[in-house]
Enzyme design. Structure first.
Site, PDB file in Angstrom:
ATOM      1  CE  LYS A  33      -3.811  -2.329   2.301  1.00 22.55           C
ATOM      2  NZ  LYS A  33      -4.581  -2.535   1.100  1.00 22.55           N
ATOM      3  CB  CYS A  34       4.218   1.720  -0.628  1.00 24.48           C
ATOM      4  SG  CYS A  34       5.630   2.822  -0.829  1.00 24.48           S
ATOM      5  N   GLY A  35       3.229   4.184  -2.424  1.00 19.15           N
ATOM      6  CA  GLY A  35       3.327   4.818  -3.728  1.00 19.15           C
ATOM      7  C   GLY A  35       4.305   4.120  -4.656  1.00 19.15           C
ATOM      8  CB  THR A  37       2.773  -0.764  -4.296  1.00 21.88           C
ATOM      9  OG1 THR A  37       2.884  -0.513  -2.889  1.00 21.88           O
ATOM     10  CG2 THR A  37       2.255  -2.176  -4.506  1.00 21.88           C
TER      11      THR A  37
END
Length: 166
Positions: A33-35, A37
């Protein structure tokens, strides 16, 4: 020695890092859930291109950065497989910094990035390329790239090719 460090597998087992990566390796702390990803897709491309040449791409899910990896090992594996077609091995979710950090990352954090900085992992998707350097009697050499370095970055690819040639 780095290759003798035990790593946790998602099924609660352990193995030596050298068993997962007998040659060169690209180790990345990952999060769903990361930019960053979407880098999973590029990491999978590197895996498909370079695994036949001896590169092991290994991801270690980590929830230390804004809780961007909240899932269980099973949920993480399913997400990676279904969303990005990830076929490279994932370790058990663990810590990359601070007390209780994975022994592998304690060693990897010693590596310097291109600007000469070592130390704590700053964010998800930092990349560590591990190779053997025959000039040092087989001692591992580690090249570090920060999160913003995309998997298709020419400098990262060059470091992978150098690690494979060592």
């Amino acid at each position: 020695m780095l290759r003798d460090i035990e790593v946790q597998l998602p099924d609660d087992g352990t193995t030596r890092f050298g068993e997962l990566a007998p040659g060169a390796a690209l180790v990345v702390n990952v999060a769903s859930k990361c930019g960053f990803t979407p880098q999973y897709a590029g990491l999978e491309e590197l895996h498909r291109e370079f695994a036949p040449l001896g590169l092991a791409v290994i991801g270690m899910p980590c929830n230390q950065f804004l809780f961007q990896e909240p899932g269980t090992n099973e949920e993480i594996a399913e997400f990676c497989s279904l969303t990005y077609g990830v076929d490279f091995p994932l370790l058990a979710k663990g810590k990359v910094n601070g007390p209780g950090s994975a022994p592998l990352f304690k060693e990897l954090r010693r590596a310097k990035d291109p600007s000469g900085r070592a130390g704590s992992v700053r964010w998800n998707f930092e990349k560590f390329i591990v190779s053997r350097d025959p000039a040092t009697g087989g001692a591992p050499q580690i090249v570090r790239f920060r999160s913003s370095t995309e998997p298709d970055d020419p400098a990262l690819r060059a470091a992978i090719e150098a690690a494979l040639a060592a």
